[in-house]
Design an enzyme around this catalytic site. Structure first.
Site, PDB file in Angstrom:
ATOM      1  N   ASP A 219       0.833  -1.205   0.000  1.00 20.06           N
ATOM      2  CA  ASP A 219       0.000   0.000   0.000  1.00 20.06           C
ATOM      3  C   ASP A 219       0.869   1.256   0.000  1.00 20.06           C
ATOM      4  O   ASP A 219       0.587   2.227  -0.715  1.00 20.06           O
ATOM      5  CB  ASP A 219      -0.919   0.008   1.223  1.00 20.06           C
ATOM      6  CG  ASP A 219      -2.020  -1.031   1.145  1.00 20.06           C
ATOM      7  OD1 ASP A 219      -2.202  -1.616   0.059  1.00 20.06           O
ATOM      8  OD2 ASP A 219      -2.686  -1.266   2.167  1.00 20.06           O
TER       9      ASP A 219
ATOM     10  N   GLU B 140      -2.886  -2.400  -9.219  1.00 22.52           N
ATOM     11  CA  GLU B 140      -1.598  -1.711  -9.302  1.00 22.52           C
ATOM     12  C   GLU B 140      -1.447  -0.933 -10.599  1.00 22.52           C
ATOM     13  O   GLU B 140      -0.332  -0.587 -11.002  1.00 22.52           O
ATOM     14  CB  GLU B 140      -0.446  -2.711  -9.163  1.00 22.52           C
ATOM     15  CG  GLU B 140      -0.321  -3.711 -10.294  1.00 22.52           C
ATOM     16  CD  GLU B 140      -1.130  -4.972 -10.102  1.00 22.52           C
ATOM     17  OE1 GLU B 140      -0.801  -5.994 -10.721  1.00 22.52           O
ATOM     18  OE2 GLU B 140      -2.115  -4.949  -9.320  1.00 22.52           O
TER      19      GLU B 140
END
Length: 310
Positions: A190, A217
């Site tokens: 994260d 992503e």
């Protein structure tokens, strides 16, 4: 409360009414005026006011028709419209409300009442806009989310079609991100995504450019009025900026730090093409960059090949 003076467009073919309404609202707001429906539409498209006061009776097209056109335009339909008219028959008021107006003010008007209604409707719009902005932000990275990107792409596509301007997309994927999560954990994953999002925003300097989290992503940069060369230069800078973060990635096959692969597509929108066509093209270019070894970008005009950048 409004963080800056609201812009109000007053539309009336009577100079005395325009002056009176402008004097009633001046000081607290930025005032624009128009005396015809067509002028009003032109101003609304170029200035995007926060609220519109609209006379029903205009010399060229009716105020009802102006309101219909505004509400049919995706870029303008969120602007509140208040009818200001001497016609106070119930069917007229119902017709205006049915096509999207939020209120009616009858002539002759009472200045304190006008100010109070305008203030209340502006505050409602401010709260609605705030909620809308919150709904458009990705909760993890703080950049725009997919919903915001999809909406902005449609709007910019229409604008580029009208002006025959180029529109560029940069689609980016963090290389071997699953392996990164498996090695360093999801918390570090994260943090990695947040760092890349900040880096992308720092590299895109124009207010018209949009950085969004496309999913997982993947990130996307929407670049209005940008040629293939300009988009390629920015994409190259993005690629290098991520390398410069020097985030360790010991399980990557394309280096020792976190990197990204990018597909860069550019098009002048026209009838026969859709935003999805260019998105698919950028995704194809991204796949080619990944297939070629990752940590690089592939650039191509749609549908004509321009160049590739390793």
């Amino acid at each position: 409360m409004q963080t800056k003076p609201a812009t109000i467009l007053i539309i009336d073919d009577q100079p005395a009414t325009l002056r009176s309404l402008a004097q009633t609202l001046q000081g607290a707001h930025t005032i624009l005026v128009a005396s015809t429906g067509q002028d009003a539409l032109d101003i609304a498209r170029s200035r995007s006011p926060d609220l519109i006061l609209l006379d029903v009776m205009l010399p060229d097209i009716s105020g009802l028709d102006v309101c219909r056109i505004l509400k049919a335009d995706p870029e303008l339909n969120g602007i509140p419209v208040i009818f200001v008219t001497a016609r106070d028959e119930a069917e007229d008021e119902a017709a205006g409300l049915d096509i999207g107006a939020i209120d009616y003010i009858s002539k002759p008007f009472n200045p304190p009442i006008v100010r109070a209604r305008v203030r209340n409707h502006l505050e409602l719009k401010h709260q609605r806009d705030l909620l809308e902005r919150i709904a458009m932000i990705d909760g993890l990275t703080g950049v725009a989310n997919r919903r915001c990107f999809d909406r902005t792409l449609k709007n910019e596509w229409r604008r580029a079609m009208r002006s025959a301007d180029p529109l560029a997309l940069v689609l980016a994927d963090v290389d071997h991100f699953k392996a990164y999560n498996d090695t360093y954990g999801h918390q570090d994953g994260d943090d990695c995504l947040r760092a890349i999002a900040r880096t992308f925003e720092e590299q895109t300097q124009r207010s018209s450019d949009l950085v969004a989290r496309y999913g997982g992503e993947e990130f996307v940069c929407l670049l209005p009025s940008t040629t293939i060369d300009g988009a390629g230069q920015l994409a190259s800078a993005l690629c290098q900026a991520v390398r410069d973060l020097a985030i360790p990635h010991q399980t990557s096959s394309c280096g020792t730090t976190v990197s990204v692969s990018l597909g860069v597509s550019c098009v002048v929108p026209h009838h026969g093409l859709t935003p999805d066509d260019v998105l698919r093209h950028a995704d194809t270019l991204l796949y080619r960059a990944k297939h070629a070894g990752r940590n690089q970008l592939v650039i191509e005009n749609f549908p004509v090949i321009a160049t590739q950048v390793p």
